[in-house]
Motif scaffolding. Sequence first.
Motif, mmCIF file in Angstrom:
data_model
loop_
_atom_site.group_PDB
_atom_site.id
_atom_site.type_symbol
_atom_site.label_atom_id
_atom_site.label_comp_id
_atom_site.label_asym_id
_atom_site.label_seq_id
_atom_site.Cartn_x
_atom_site.Cartn_y
_atom_site.Cartn_z
ATOM 1 N N CYS A 1 -38.485 -19.717 4.843
ATOM 2 C CA CYS A 1 -38.824 -20.538 6.015
ATOM 3 C C CYS A 1 -37.832 -20.336 7.148
ATOM 4 O O CYS A 1 -38.091 -19.589 8.084
ATOM 5 C CB CYS A 1 -38.852 -22.026 5.656
ATOM 6 S SG CYS A 1 -40.117 -22.493 4.481
ATOM 7 N N ILE B 1 -39.949 -26.977 4.506
ATOM 8 C CA ILE B 1 -40.823 -26.667 3.375
ATOM 9 C C ILE B 1 -41.604 -27.905 2.938
ATOM 10 O O ILE B 1 -41.054 -28.985 2.843
ATOM 11 C CB ILE B 1 -40.045 -26.039 2.192
ATOM 12 C CG1 ILE B 1 -40.996 -25.378 1.208
ATOM 13 C CG2 ILE B 1 -39.228 -27.046 1.452
ATOM 14 C CD1 ILE B 1 -40.913 -23.896 1.259
ATOM 15 N N ALA C 1 -43.249 -18.426 4.114
ATOM 16 C CA ALA C 1 -44.192 -19.537 3.976
ATOM 17 C C ALA C 1 -45.292 -19.406 5.030
ATOM 18 O O ALA C 1 -45.037 -19.023 6.170
ATOM 19 C CB ALA C 1 -43.460 -20.866 4.144
#
Length: 151
Positions: free
Chosen positions: A14, A119, A46
Motif C-alpha cells: 500500500c 489497508i 492492493a
Amino acid sequence: MSYHVLFICTGNTCRSPMAAALMKHHYPEVEVASAGVMATNGEPAATEAVRAMDERRVEMNHESQPLTKELIDWADVIFAMTRGHKDIMQRMFPGAEKKTVLLKEYAGASGDKDIGDPIGGGREVYHETAEEMEESLQAAWERYMKEKSLD
C-alpha cells in the motif's frame, strides 16, 4: 548525479509502493524502490492503492519485496512511513538509521508524524493517504535536495 530513494512500510503493498509511484511520477530522474519490514516477495499492490494512483494518472507497476541489506546499501535516503517501521528496520539493520527519516516528519509536518495504514479502508481512505503522501513527498524531496546542495 542520480539519487536512489527507498520507501519502507509494513507489507509493501500500500503505502511504500504508492510513495514510490508518486516519486517516479514527479521526479522521473530519481531511481526509486520500495520494500516492507514484514513483506513477502511478489505480492501485487492492493487494489485500492492501484486505483488511487490510477485516479492521479500515476503508473504503479509493483510486486512486494522484503527489506534487505542490499536495498539499504543501494539507497541514498530511506523514507519510512511510521516511527514503528523505522524502529523495526534499525533493529534488523543497525547503522541504517543514518540515512533513514520519517517521510512526514522530514517534510515538516506538525502533529502526527506517521502516515497511517490504509489497508482494509475503502477508496476514500486510500485517496486521503495518497494525498497526504504526495504533499509530504514533495516537501521532503525539496528539503533533501536543498540539504544535498549544501554538502
